[in-house]
Design an enzyme around this catalytic site. Structure first.
Site, PDB file in Angstrom:
ATOM      1  N   HIS A 392       0.804  -1.222   0.000  1.00 30.48           N
ATOM      2  CA  HIS A 392       0.000   0.000   0.000  1.00 30.48           C
ATOM      3  C   HIS A 392       0.839   1.275   0.000  1.00 30.48           C
ATOM      4  O   HIS A 392       0.278   2.361   0.193  1.00 30.48           O
ATOM      5  CB  HIS A 392      -0.926   0.034   1.220  1.00 30.48           C
ATOM      6  CG  HIS A 392      -2.118  -0.860   1.113  1.00 30.48           C
ATOM      7  ND1 HIS A 392      -3.260  -0.508   0.422  1.00 30.48           N
ATOM      8  CD2 HIS A 392      -2.343  -2.099   1.595  1.00 30.48           C
ATOM      9  CE1 HIS A 392      -4.142  -1.494   0.504  1.00 30.48           C
ATOM     10  NE2 HIS A 392      -3.609  -2.469   1.204  1.00 30.48           N
ATOM     11  N   LYS A 583      -8.021  13.837   4.322  1.00 29.00           N
ATOM     12  CA  LYS A 583      -7.082  12.722   4.286  1.00 29.00           C
ATOM     13  C   LYS A 583      -6.255  12.737   5.560  1.00 29.00           C
ATOM     14  O   LYS A 583      -6.204  13.756   6.256  1.00 29.00           O
ATOM     15  CB  LYS A 583      -6.116  12.844   3.100  1.00 29.00           C
ATOM     16  CG  LYS A 583      -6.731  12.743   1.720  1.00 29.00           C
ATOM     17  CD  LYS A 583      -5.666  12.986   0.649  1.00 29.00           C
ATOM     18  CE  LYS A 583      -6.272  12.908  -0.744  1.00 29.00           C
ATOM     19  NZ  LYS A 583      -6.656  11.535  -1.118  1.00 29.00           N
ATOM     20  N   ARG A 584      -5.598  11.627   5.828  1.00 30.93           N
ATOM     21  CA  ARG A 584      -4.574  11.622   6.864  1.00 30.93           C
ATOM     22  C   ARG A 584      -3.585  12.754   6.579  1.00 30.93           C
ATOM     23  O   ARG A 584      -3.215  12.986   5.429  1.00 30.93           O
ATOM     24  CB  ARG A 584      -3.865  10.264   6.841  1.00 30.93           C
ATOM     25  CG  ARG A 584      -2.723  10.106   7.821  1.00 30.93           C
ATOM     26  CD  ARG A 584      -2.285   8.636   7.854  1.00 30.93           C
ATOM     27  NE  ARG A 584      -1.963   8.138   6.518  1.00 30.93           N
ATOM     28  CZ  ARG A 584      -0.730   8.158   5.999  1.00 30.93           C
ATOM     29  NH1 ARG A 584       0.271   8.699   6.660  1.00 30.93           N
ATOM     30  NH2 ARG A 584      -0.514   7.649   4.801  1.00 30.93           N
ATOM     31  N   LYS A 589       0.707  14.217   1.011  1.00 30.32           N
ATOM     32  CA  LYS A 589      -0.693  14.446   0.637  1.00 30.32           C
ATOM     33  C   LYS A 589      -0.977  15.936   0.422  1.00 30.32           C
ATOM     34  O   LYS A 589      -2.006  16.303  -0.113  1.00 30.32           O
ATOM     35  CB  LYS A 589      -1.619  13.852   1.692  1.00 30.32           C
ATOM     36  CG  LYS A 589      -1.526  12.320   1.750  1.00 30.32           C
ATOM     37  CD  LYS A 589      -2.444  11.741   2.796  1.00 30.32           C
ATOM     38  CE  LYS A 589      -2.297  10.230   2.895  1.00 30.32           C
ATOM     39  NZ  LYS A 589      -2.864   9.500   1.746  1.00 30.32           N
ATOM     40  N   THR A 691      -8.820   6.055  -1.941  1.00 30.08           N
ATOM     41  CA  THR A 691     -10.194   5.582  -2.122  1.00 30.08           C
ATOM     42  C   THR A 691     -11.182   6.723  -1.897  1.00 30.08           C
ATOM     43  O   THR A 691     -12.299   6.680  -2.418  1.00 30.08           O
ATOM     44  CB  THR A 691     -10.533   4.417  -1.179  1.00 30.08           C
ATOM     45  OG1 THR A 691     -10.186   4.775   0.165  1.00 30.08           O
ATOM     46  CG2 THR A 691      -9.768   3.167  -1.583  1.00 30.08           C
ATOM     47  N   LYS A 695     -14.881   7.852  -3.835  1.00 28.57           N
ATOM     48  CA  LYS A 695     -16.143   8.176  -3.170  1.00 28.57           C
ATOM     49  C   LYS A 695     -16.658   9.540  -3.626  1.00 28.57           C
ATOM     50  O   LYS A 695     -17.857   9.711  -3.872  1.00 28.57           O
ATOM     51  CB  LYS A 695     -15.952   8.150  -1.659  1.00 28.57           C
ATOM     52  CG  LYS A 695     -15.581   6.787  -1.109  1.00 28.57           C
ATOM     53  CD  LYS A 695     -14.998   6.890   0.293  1.00 28.57           C
ATOM     54  CE  LYS A 695     -14.278   5.614   0.673  1.00 28.57           C
ATOM     55  NZ  LYS A 695     -13.436   5.776   1.867  1.00 28.57           N
TER      56      LYS A 695
END
Length: 848
Positions: A392, A583-584, A589, A691, A695
């Site tokens: 991952h 997000k985390r 990110k 993911t 969504k």
């Protein structure tokens, strides 16, 4: 079970947060469902002997008239569990009698969220539940808020695992999830003076009506040390073996339609002896509990702070406990129906979700060698054919490496097995590449240094038959960069399985208004076959459908705004553009890049108050690891940015920023349907898949993002012209790494310089001088590793195109519909079908 008498044919109502949508459900269909669930003549509600009333009276000893919302929640959840229980038992009985190949999914995280509405929806029991709610005059929204989000995960890894379990059950696959029953989850996030603060997430403070403890199926986990309490600290006693007890707690996993009900088994750690009676009798009350404290600490929290050796060691022990307990259990299941160990790979498929469960390799070998007394070659063949690994991450630091001393102290036998695996493996590599000593060092399971470490990713790749990435770009980079040497040795083992999400939770349940619009247009087949959403493509030009689509989005925005006001006291205008990055919190990110974009927009309005700019609301949410100082500083900056903008009359009503604390599944279910702009802006080449991006797409948000992770495939499905892509590609990021200079962007891009100057002038921290100096070091002096400044101007250009499109509602709606229509590939049903067919070789096992 019979429905209360005199029910006319009704519409099936999908319940979530007080919202409903309709699909046909007749009394006859409802009766067939009750027969399927084997409930007999017992009513769900409406009489003294009905399930709901009995749980109120006999479990809670309270009359229905006096039951508060929490008691009502527990009673209705228990009633729903009663309905599914016989089908749950029958599912397991079918698997035992049919003896199919079973898939076991091992994961440190299962971010399942709340279970009540999800189970009601998948059981198709919403009509009955809604009738009970009306008849009993229950405040449904208040009742739903009584269920906490299960503290079993943190981010995308755990939510993916939850979606996968849903799809395995829906596809009627004989499968089971294994995880840990964390007493306090990861942590509950609050914001104090702009900073993230961590508090225990005591999600099990009240009874969990879904879990079923199975102490009779407890397993023993052996380690090569014991623990004593000295000076208030647990100390390791080396060379004195001890046992841990794994107590299983089962949760039902309901497939859509309620045909198969699989199991998520979670392990709680305990000690064989609760306390030392002799020590207690002598007055040493705390030390008497040392064994119990040590054991129970293993499943106290998810991901203990790994900034210390003690925290890392606890995480190592957590991972072994998960592996050892789960393997003991699944081996017991195998042996109950099978005598021949050679049949193990034909009856058992074990999927390892990331490197966390990679100790499965030496643990399975230990069982086969020491308990089954097989020879090495036979045991190794069985192990490799049974195990499969999902990677991952492309971040080298996230590929776990555990110090040898921990193996020597806790798991010396496993270390012996790893050494032998490594010896045999390196001998074979030397035969293939006799002159390549560098490769030998890179692929070795042992990393030299002080201390020496075991490379867990190398171990699991060598010890399994399949290694998959989770998006096309990720799988390619895995092969060509991250573990290139291992790919060149085992090319046939590497494959791609692009992630997906369950449409039941993330569209049908989370967004009933849009789900209803879709179902009225194309039928309800999309619920279990998401590719049917492609039928929406021609409707993007249908004026009436576009208007209904727009109304559904505004309904979601208004609902979210109402919930924010009622639950958190926050006021947001649903007529503004809803722009989200959830997000985390991590540098790659790039929440900081989004914040820089907002600073530029803020500067534009400060310089020109008459500038035409659509009003916008920016939502951030996500947790930073407690020890990740820079991530927590980014949270602080976003909150200060929000406060300053909110206090500036020049931009009031035009820009607004929110950081929503304690992001979880329940918050996502409200925010994602309401969002119009989805930010997927990771540095290209760093995000494995994502993911959340799927969504948002499924719910009609438009994506502004980099060419990274699954966003690339999403753009391929919907057409790049329907995405707002920007920034460097993964190849360009890699190629510019050696010469990239962020100072150039500061010197040559006026808006970049103005934004940074405003930040570093103290404008956003007037009473906290110097707190954001580290951001200057990160973005300029430190080299801007994640290339925020390299992509900022391109980001702003894409943002401008997006805002221009928003000013033309028909064009925006058309593009949003085409995104929904293109999201069919990103169902977890499709992903799991690929795992089952191509990796596990498992087939459905329908329950009669």
């Amino acid at each position: 079970m019979s429905a209360p008498g005199g029910i006319a044919p009704k519409k099936e109502l999908k319940i979530d947060n007080g919202k409903t949508t309709a699909t046909p459900m007749t009394v006859e269909q409802l009766g067939a469902l009750m027969e399927q669930y084997g409930c007999g003549p017992v009513q769900f509600y409406g009489g003294a002997t009905a399930l709901y009333e009995r749980h109120l009276i006999f479990d809670k000893v309270v009359s229905p008239a006096d039951a508060d919302a929490r008691v009502q929640f527990e009673a209705i959840a228990r009633a729903v569990r009663d309905v599914l229980s016989q089908r749950w038992i029958k599912t397991e009985q079918s698997y035992k009698s049919e003896n199919p190949k079973r898939a076991y999914y091992l994961s440190m995280e299962f971010l399942i969220g709340r279970s009540l509405t999800n189970n009601i929806t998948n059981l198709l029991l919403t009509t009955m539940t809604q009738q009970a709610v009306r008849q009993k005059k229950i405040d449904w929204i208040d009742l739903l808020e009584q269920e906490p989000d299960a503290g079993l995960g943190n981010g995308g890894l755990g939510r993916l695992a939850a979606c996968f379990l849903d799809s395995m059950a829906t596809l009627q696959l004989p499968a089971m999830g294994y995880g840990l029953r964390y007493e306090y989850g990861i942590f509950k996030q609050s914001i104090q003076n702009g900073w993230q603060a961590e508090e225990p997430d005591n999600w099990l403070r009240r009874i969990d009506p879904w879990e079923v403890p199975r102490p009779q199926e407890a397993v023993e986990v052996k380690i090569n040390c014991s623990f004593e309490l000295h000076g208030g600290r647990l100390q390791v006693i080396r060379g004195e073996p001890s046992n841990l007890i794994g107590i299983p707690y089962d949760r039902p996993v309901v497939g859509y339609g309620g045909k198969n009900i699989n199991t998520l088994r979670l392990w709680a750690a305990a000690a064989p002896n609760y306390f030392d009676f002799q020590r207690f009798s002598s007055g040493d009350f705390v030390a008497a509990l040392a064994e119990s404290l040590a054991a129970e600490s293993i499943t106290r929290v998810l991901y203990p702070d790994d900034s210390t050796d003690r925290g890392q060691a606890l995480r190592f022990l957590q991972e072994y406990f998960l592996v050892a307990a789960s393997l003991a259990d699944l081996v017991r299941r195998f042996r109950s129906n099978n005598d021949d160990w050679n049949a193990f790979p034909d009856k058992v498929a074990i999927q390892l979700n990331d490197t966390h469960p990679s100790l499965t390799v030496p643990e399975l070998m230990r069982i086969l060698l020491d308990e089954a007394h097989l020879g090495w070659d036979q045991a190794w063949d069985i192990t490799q054919r049974t195990l499969a690994y999902t990677n991952h991450t492309l971040l080298p630091e996230a590929l776990e490496k555990w110090p040898l001393p921990w193996f020597e102290t806790l798991l010396p036998r496993h270390l012996e097995i790893i050494y032998e695996i490594n010896r045999r493996f390196l001998d074979s590599v030397r035969e293939l590449f006799p002159a390549d000593k560098g490769r030998i060092e890179r692929v070795s399971l042992v990393e030299e240094g002080s201390p020496r470490k075991i490379r867990m990713a190398n171990l699991v790749i060598v010890g399994s038959h399949s290694t998959n990435g989770v998006a096309a770009i990720h799988s390619n980079l895995l092969r060509t960069t991250t573990v290139r040497d291992l790919f060149e040795i085992f090319p046939e083992r590497f494959n791609n399985k692009t992630n997906g999400v369950t449409p039941r939770r993330w569209l049908l349940l989370a967004n009933p208004a849009l789900a209803n619009v879709i179902t009225e247009a194309i039928g309800d087949g999309w619920i279990s076959n998401l590719s049917e959403l492609s039928k929406l493509k021609p409707l993007a030009a249908d004026r009436d459908f576009c208007e209904r689509f727009r109304r559904a989005k505004f309904e979601a925005k208004s609902s979210f705004a109402g919930w924010l006001k009622s639950s958190k006291g926050l006021v947001v205008d649903p007529n503004t553009i809803f722009d989200s990055l959830v997000k985390r919190i991590h540098e790659y990110k790039r929440q900081l890049l989004d914040a820089l974009r907002i600073v530029v927009l803020y500067n534009r309005l400060r310089e020109n108050p008459d500038l035409a700019m659509a009003p916008r609301t920016f939502f951030f949410a996500g947790k930073a690891a407690p020890a990740y100082r820079l991530a927590k500083l980014i949270v602080k900056f976003i909150n200060n940015l929000a406060e300053v903008i909110d206090a500036d009359p020049a931009v009031r009503g035009r820009l607004k920023v929110f950081f929503l604390p304690d992001y979880n599944v329940s918050l996502a279910e409200r925010l994602i349907p309401a969002t119009e702009v989805s930010n997927q802006i990771s540095t290209a080449g760093y995000e494995a898949s994502g993911t959340g991006n799927m969504k948002f797409m499924m719910n009609g948000a438009l994506t502004i993002g980099t060419r990274d992770g699954a966003t690339i495939e999403m753009a391929e499905e919907a057409g790049e012209e329907n995405f707002f892509l920007f920034g460097l590609t993964a190849e360009e990021v890699a190629a510019s790494r050696n010469w990239y200079n962020p100072q150039w962007h500061y010197d040559n891009e006026p808006e970049t310089r103005a934004a940074l100057d405003l930040i570093f002038s103290g404008h956003f921290n007037p009473s906290e001088p110097g707190i954001f100096d580290e951001l200057r070091d990160t973005l300029l002096a430190g080299g801007d590793h994640y290339m925020h400044l390299a992509d900022l101007r391109s980001y702003l250009e894409a943002d401008q195109r997006l805002v221009e499109l928003y000013s033309t509602p028909n064009a925006w709606t058309r593009m949003a519909i085409l995104n929904v229509a293109g999201s069919g590939k990103f169902s977890s049903d499709r992903t799991i079908a690929e795992y089952a067919a191509e990796i596990w070789k498992a087939v459905p096992c329908p329950v009669s």
